[in-house]
Every structure is written in C-alpha cells, then in structure tokens.
Design a protein around this motif. Structure first.
Motif, PDB file in Angstrom:
ATOM      1  N   PHE A 150       0.847  -1.196   0.000  1.00 45.71           N
ATOM      2  CA  PHE A 150       0.000   0.000   0.000  1.00 45.71           C
ATOM      3  C   PHE A 150       0.887   1.252   0.000  1.00 45.71           C
ATOM      4  CE2 PHE A 150      -2.194  -3.449   2.230  1.00 45.71           C
ATOM      5  CZ  PHE A 150      -3.301  -3.599   1.397  1.00 45.71           C
ATOM      6  N   ASN A 151       0.829   2.020  -1.098  1.00 45.24           N
ATOM      7  CA  ASN A 151       1.743   3.145  -1.312  1.00 45.24           C
ATOM      8  C   ASN A 151       1.034   4.485  -1.262  1.00 45.24           C
ATOM      9  OD1 ASN A 151       4.022   1.407  -1.886  1.00 45.24           O
ATOM     10  ND2 ASN A 151       3.017   0.951  -3.822  1.00 45.24           N
ATOM     11  N   CYS A 152       1.704   5.459  -0.639  1.00 47.04           N
ATOM     12  CA  CYS A 152       1.202   6.834  -0.589  1.00 47.04           C
ATOM     13  C   CYS A 152       1.531   7.522  -1.917  1.00 47.04           C
ATOM     14  CB  CYS A 152       1.844   7.588   0.566  1.00 47.04           C
ATOM     15  SG  CYS A 152       1.419   9.347   0.629  1.00 47.04           S
ATOM     16  N   GLU A 153       0.522   8.130  -2.533  1.00 49.35           N
ATOM     17  CA  GLU A 153       0.702   8.788  -3.823  1.00 49.35           C
ATOM     18  C   GLU A 153       1.467  10.107  -3.715  1.00 49.35           C
ATOM     19  OE1 GLU A 153      -2.165   8.257  -2.351  1.00 49.35           O
ATOM     20  OE2 GLU A 153      -3.248   6.676  -3.424  1.00 49.35           O
ATOM     21  N   ILE A 154       1.551  10.637  -2.487  1.00 50.63           N
ATOM     22  CA  ILE A 154       2.172  11.955  -2.300  1.00 50.63           C
ATOM     23  C   ILE A 154       3.672  11.848  -2.018  1.00 50.63           C
ATOM     24  CG2 ILE A 154       2.148  14.076  -0.912  1.00 50.63           C
ATOM     25  CD1 ILE A 154      -0.847  13.536  -0.411  1.00 50.63           C
ATOM     26  N   CYS A 155       4.028  10.977  -1.058  1.00 48.68           N
ATOM     27  CA  CYS A 155       5.443  10.913  -0.667  1.00 48.68           C
ATOM     28  C   CYS A 155       6.086   9.557  -0.897  1.00 48.68           C
ATOM     29  CB  CYS A 155       5.597  11.299   0.801  1.00 48.68           C
ATOM     30  SG  CYS A 155       4.913  10.076   1.964  1.00 48.68           S
ATOM     31  N   ALA A 156       5.351   8.627  -1.486  1.00 52.15           N
ATOM     32  CA  ALA A 156       5.874   7.301  -1.842  1.00 52.15           C
ATOM     33  C   ALA A 156       6.171   6.410  -0.639  1.00 52.15           C
ATOM     34  CB  ALA A 156       7.127   7.428  -2.702  1.00 52.15           C
ATOM     35  N   ALA A 157       5.725   6.808   0.555  1.00 51.76           N
ATOM     36  CA  ALA A 157       5.844   5.919   1.715  1.00 51.76           C
ATOM     37  C   ALA A 157       4.979   4.691   1.462  1.00 51.76           C
ATOM     38  CB  ALA A 157       5.398   6.640   2.980  1.00 51.76           C
ATOM     39  N   SER A 158       5.411   3.535   1.946  1.00 51.20           N
ATOM     40  CA  SER A 158       4.651   2.304   1.721  1.00 51.20           C
ATOM     41  C   SER A 158       4.349   1.621   3.046  1.00 51.20           C
ATOM     42  CB  SER A 158       5.420   1.360   0.802  1.00 51.20           C
ATOM     43  OG  SER A 158       6.693   1.057   1.340  1.00 51.20           O
ATOM     44  N   PHE A 159       3.261   0.844   3.055  1.00 50.61           N
ATOM     45  CA  PHE A 159       2.765   0.246   4.289  1.00 50.61           C
ATOM     46  C   PHE A 159       2.295  -1.183   4.052  1.00 50.61           C
ATOM     47  CE2 PHE A 159       2.273   4.781   4.320  1.00 50.61           C
ATOM     48  CZ  PHE A 159       2.781   5.157   5.549  1.00 50.61           C
ATOM     49  N   SER A 160       2.361  -1.971   5.099  1.00 55.35           N
ATOM     50  CA  SER A 160       1.936  -3.371   5.007  1.00 55.35           C
ATOM     51  C   SER A 160       0.432  -3.524   5.179  1.00 55.35           C
ATOM     52  CB  SER A 160       2.658  -4.215   6.065  1.00 55.35           C
ATOM     53  OG  SER A 160       2.362  -3.735   7.372  1.00 55.35           O
ATOM     54  N   GLN A 161      -0.211  -2.500   5.754  1.00 57.38           N
ATOM     55  CA  GLN A 161      -1.654  -2.560   5.974  1.00 57.38           C
ATOM     56  C   GLN A 161      -2.331  -1.337   5.361  1.00 57.38           C
ATOM     57  OE1 GLN A 161      -2.951  -3.521   9.962  1.00 57.38           O
ATOM     58  NE2 GLN A 161      -0.991  -4.493  10.441  1.00 57.38           N
ATOM     59  N   LYS A 162      -3.510  -1.570   4.800  1.00 53.98           N
ATOM     60  CA  LYS A 162      -4.261  -0.491   4.172  1.00 53.98           C
ATOM     61  C   LYS A 162      -4.656   0.569   5.186  1.00 53.98           C
ATOM     62  CE  LYS A 162      -8.092   0.285   0.954  1.00 53.98           C
ATOM     63  NZ  LYS A 162      -9.215  -0.381   0.208  1.00 53.98           N
ATOM     64  N   SER A 163      -4.999   0.131   6.404  1.00 60.50           N
ATOM     65  CA  SER A 163      -5.402   1.077   7.448  1.00 60.50           C
ATOM     66  C   SER A 163      -4.258   2.011   7.828  1.00 60.50           C
ATOM     67  CB  SER A 163      -5.894   0.317   8.689  1.00 60.50           C
ATOM     68  OG  SER A 163      -4.865  -0.509   9.211  1.00 60.50           O
ATOM     69  N   HIS A 164      -3.010   1.510   7.772  1.00 60.06           N
ATOM     70  CA  HIS A 164      -1.850   2.339   8.088  1.00 60.06           C
ATOM     71  C   HIS A 164      -1.650   3.414   7.017  1.00 60.06           C
ATOM     72  CE1 HIS A 164       0.049  -1.092  10.700  1.00 60.06           C
ATOM     73  NE2 HIS A 164      -1.048  -0.573  11.222  1.00 60.06           N
ATOM     74  N   LEU A 165      -1.898   3.049   5.766  1.00 60.21           N
ATOM     75  CA  LEU A 165      -1.812   4.036   4.686  1.00 60.21           C
ATOM     76  C   LEU A 165      -2.880   5.112   4.878  1.00 60.21           C
ATOM     77  CD1 LEU A 165      -0.930   5.171   1.958  1.00 60.21           C
ATOM     78  CD2 LEU A 165      -2.406   3.479   0.846  1.00 60.21           C
ATOM     79  N   LYS A 166      -4.073   4.687   5.258  1.00 61.94           N
ATOM     80  CA  LYS A 166      -5.172   5.628   5.483  1.00 61.94           C
ATOM     81  C   LYS A 166      -4.822   6.617   6.588  1.00 61.94           C
ATOM     82  CE  LYS A 166     -10.195   5.594   5.981  1.00 61.94           C
ATOM     83  NZ  LYS A 166     -11.384   4.724   6.166  1.00 61.94           N
ATOM     84  N   ASN A 167      -4.240   6.132   7.671  1.00 60.47           N
ATOM     85  CA  ASN A 167      -3.807   7.010   8.768  1.00 60.47           C
ATOM     86  C   ASN A 167      -2.695   7.947   8.304  1.00 60.47           C
ATOM     87  OD1 ASN A 167      -5.614   5.808  10.539  1.00 60.47           O
ATOM     88  ND2 ASN A 167      -4.115   4.373  11.359  1.00 60.47           N
ATOM     89  N   HIS A 168      -1.768   7.411   7.505  1.00 63.27           N
ATOM     90  CA  HIS A 168      -0.644   8.201   7.011  1.00 63.27           C
ATOM     91  C   HIS A 168      -1.101   9.365   6.135  1.00 63.27           C
ATOM     92  CE1 HIS A 168       3.170   9.206   5.067  1.00 63.27           C
ATOM     93  NE2 HIS A 168       2.526   9.106   3.920  1.00 63.27           N
ATOM     94  N   ARG A 169      -2.085   9.130   5.306  1.00 57.73           N
ATOM     95  CA  ARG A 169      -2.569  10.184   4.402  1.00 57.73           C
ATOM     96  C   ARG A 169      -3.036  11.414   5.178  1.00 57.73           C
ATOM     97  NH1 ARG A 169      -5.840   6.024   0.533  1.00 57.73           N
ATOM     98  NH2 ARG A 169      -4.261   5.779  -1.109  1.00 57.73           N
ATOM     99  N   ARG A 170      -3.481  11.206   6.413  1.00 56.03           N
ATOM    100  CA  ARG A 170      -3.958  12.333   7.226  1.00 56.03           C
ATOM    101  C   ARG A 170      -2.809  13.249   7.652  1.00 56.03           C
ATOM    102  NH1 ARG A 170      -7.453   8.111  10.242  1.00 56.03           N
ATOM    103  NH2 ARG A 170      -9.325   8.041   8.945  1.00 56.03           N
ATOM    104  N   ILE A 171      -1.574  12.755   7.594  1.00 56.16           N
ATOM    105  CA  ILE A 171      -0.411  13.615   7.863  1.00 56.16           C
ATOM    106  C   ILE A 171      -0.350  14.711   6.798  1.00 56.16           C
ATOM    107  CG2 ILE A 171       2.117  13.703   7.918  1.00 56.16           C
ATOM    108  CD1 ILE A 171       2.075  10.827   8.966  1.00 56.16           C
ATOM    109  N   HIS A 172      -0.651  14.333   5.565  1.00 56.86           N
ATOM    110  CA  HIS A 172      -0.626  15.287   4.459  1.00 56.86           C
ATOM    111  C   HIS A 172      -1.857  16.200   4.476  1.00 56.86           C
ATOM    112  CE1 HIS A 172       2.813  13.216   2.840  1.00 56.86           C
ATOM    113  NE2 HIS A 172       2.148  12.066   2.729  1.00 56.86           N
ATOM    114  N   SER A 173      -3.008  15.627   4.814  1.00 64.97           N
ATOM    115  CA  SER A 173      -4.250  16.416   4.779  1.00 64.97           C
ATOM    116  C   SER A 173      -4.458  17.229   6.049  1.00 64.97           C
ATOM    117  CB  SER A 173      -5.453  15.485   4.576  1.00 64.97           C
ATOM    118  OG  SER A 173      -5.638  14.654   5.708  1.00 64.97           O
ATOM    119  N   GLY A 174      -3.781  16.806   7.146  1.00 65.40           N
ATOM    120  CA  GLY A 174      -3.972  17.491   8.426  1.00 65.40           C
ATOM    121  C   GLY A 174      -5.257  17.085   9.117  1.00 65.40           C
ATOM    122  N   GLU A 175      -5.964  16.134   8.561  1.00 67.00           N
ATOM    123  CA  GLU A 175      -7.244  15.701   9.127  1.00 67.00           C
ATOM    124  C   GLU A 175      -7.028  14.947  10.436  1.00 67.00           C
ATOM    125  OE1 GLU A 175     -11.044  12.822   7.949  1.00 67.00           O
ATOM    126  OE2 GLU A 175      -9.179  12.761   6.797  1.00 67.00           O
TER     127      GLU A 175
END
Length: 314
Positions: A150-175
């Motif tokens: 599961f890869n972040c489209e913004i910073c290319a960080a990758s994760f083993s779980q989809k939920s971790h990617l979802k949490n990570h995206r909030r770093i970019h959105s500030g949500e």
C-alpha cells in the motif's frame, strides 16, 4: 428453549463457527467477504456491522451513553464500559461459559475457545503466532516478508496494511477526525485516541505477569518485560553496545555522530539527549524538583540527589 441452551444451527461454511440466528451468520460472513455496507460520511471509514458503525459515529458526535456508576467516566460503546469496570473490580474480562476459565485479553480467550469448538488455529510457520482468520495471518506474514503493497501517492511511503496508509494520508491532509470528548485533543488515528483516553480513565490493560506492573500501552509492557529478561535487542553497529529500547540506541548513536539536536535558546548550549537538555534548562529556570526527604535540600537533577543521599547513609 432458554438462551443458554439454544442450539446454534447456522454454521459458517468457511471457518466452521456456528450461530443461533441466521442474521448473526450473515453479519459474520462479511468478515470473509470483506463487505462493509455502512460508511461514515465524515471520515469515510466503513464497517461490516451496523452496531460498529453506530459506535463509530459517536466519536464524531461526542455522544457517550454508557457511564461508569463508580467513577462516572463515560464511553461511546458498551463494550468499553464493560472493559473499564474491571479496573475497579480487578477481575478478568472474558469468561468461558463452557469450563468457566477466565482471561484478561480477548486474544487469549478466543484461542482458548478453539479447545471447545475444535476449530484449528491458523499458525505462522516462521514465529508460531496464531490467528483466528486467514486474512489476519496474511497480514501478519508481511512482517516477515517485508511486503508493503500500500503506497502513498504523495510521498511514496509504503505500508503493510491499508489502514496504516489511510492514517498516514492524514499527515498530508492534516485531518484529525478522532476527538477526545474530555480535553478536546484530536488525533489522525483511532488507535491514538484509544491510547490517549487511558490518560483520563486510568485504564492500564497490559499487565506484567512477573511483577504485576500494569501499562496503558502494549509497547510499554514489551519494554518493561526486558527489565526482567535482560534482553537488549538493539545493538550499535559501531561499538556493539546493546540497549533494551530503540530510543536509547538512537540517543547512543549521537555519541558517534556528534549530533546535538537539542539547543538552549538562552545560552546556545546544545545536547545530544533530551533529558540532559531538560536538566540544563532548570539551571536557567531555577526549578529544583528533586528534594531530599531527610534535610529538605533540593536539586535540579535526579543524579545529584542520588549523590547527595550518600552523605546521610555514611
């Protein structure tokens, strides 16, 4: 027929678990199909069960209909209130109705129930960890393989779980959709809110079986266990010094690199360790939080108090 003796006539064809009502079997099947019919319009979380969706919505509304009669702490879910009550009575939360065995964690309880149901555990061939569902085992195997699909489209960080990617995206959105109803702190991940809430409730569900110390976070228990085992899994590649915590290794590495991240804005002194920096700041503030119980003399640094106490013990 009583509830206690009601037959479970609706079996799951995939894992063999049986249910007394067809509606419960239908809900259970979504675990295998991955179907999540109930979606949150606020944060886009989705759920396979309506009751879980209702509980989730209370995180946004702040509604907490379940209150502790002893300390009046309130919860959004009845299960959380039930878990909290054991902090008052010191009991074990999960009881087997078949043999009356009791367990402090849901994981050990579910593992025990297999001895009665005959359902075989799904075991990891590498580390012997066991799981109730095939999906959980697949997810776990990524720990060993290092697979991060599961890869972040913004910073290319990758994760083993989809939920971790979802949490990570909030770093970019500030949500930060998960808010504490007591102190108004907000978090990008539900797990962070859960851990935070233990500050208010005093809940410490992770207990050491050796000395009975308890902790609000599982990782803190893992670190504590190493005090008893002497395990130091984090090793410096330069001088081979070993440490029980990764943070201590990170601090140690600055001895080799010369990095001093913590700078005093008053006198421009810099330090490689945060604790040394905090001790230094007390020189400017005059704060002396460590007091001798014998003579009342105070110190800004705990190590200085320890040295001072030798005067009284001679």
């Amino acid at each position: 027929m009583s509830v206690a003796t009601e037959l479970k006539t609706f079996p799951c064809d995939i894992c063999g678990v049986s249910f007394s009502q067809k509606s419960n079997l239908n809900s259970h099947m979504r675990v295998h199909t991955g179907e999540k019919r109930f979606s949150c319009e606020v944060c886009e979380s989705s759920f396979s069960r309506k009751e879980n969706f209702i509980t989730h919505m209370r995180m946004h509304t702040g509604e907490k209909p379940y209150s502790c009669e002893i300390c009046h702490f309130a919860f959004a879910a009845k299960s959380r209130l039930k878990r909290h009550m054991f902090t008052h009575i010191g009991d074990k939360a999960f009881s087997c109705k078949t043999c009356r065995s009791e367990f402090s964690t849901k994981k050990t309880f579910k593992e025990h129930m297999r001895t009665h149901t005959g359902v075989e555990a799904l075991n990891c061939e590498i580390c012997a960890a066991s799981f109730c569902y095939k999906s959980a085992l697949i997810q776990h195997m990524r720990v060993h393989t290092g697979d991060k699909p599961f890869n972040c489209e913004i910073c290319a960080a990758s994760f083993s779980q989809k939920s971790h990617l979802k949490n990570h995206r909030r770093i970019h959105s500030g949500e930060k959709p998960f808010s504490c109803g007591i102190c108004a702190s907000s978090f990008s991940a539900k797990s962070s809110l859960t851990i935070h809430m233990r500050i208010h409730s005093g809940d410490k569900p992770f207990s050491c079986e050796i000395c009975k110390s308890s902790f609000s976070h599982e990782s803190n228990l893992t670190k504590h266990i190493r005090v008893h085992t002497g395990e130091k899994p984090f090793t410096c590649e330069i001088c081979q010094s070993s440490f029980s915590q990764k943070s201590n290794l990170n601090d140690h590495m600055r001895v080799h690199t010369g990095e001093k991240r913590f700078s005093c804005e008053i006198c421009a002194s810099s330090f490689s360790r945060k604790q040394h920096f905090k001790n230094h700041l007390r020189l400017h503030s005059g704060e002396k939080p460590f007091s001798c119980e014998i003579c009342g003399f105070s110190f800004s640094d705990k190590s200085n108090l320890t040295k001072h106490l030798r005067i009284h013990t001679k």
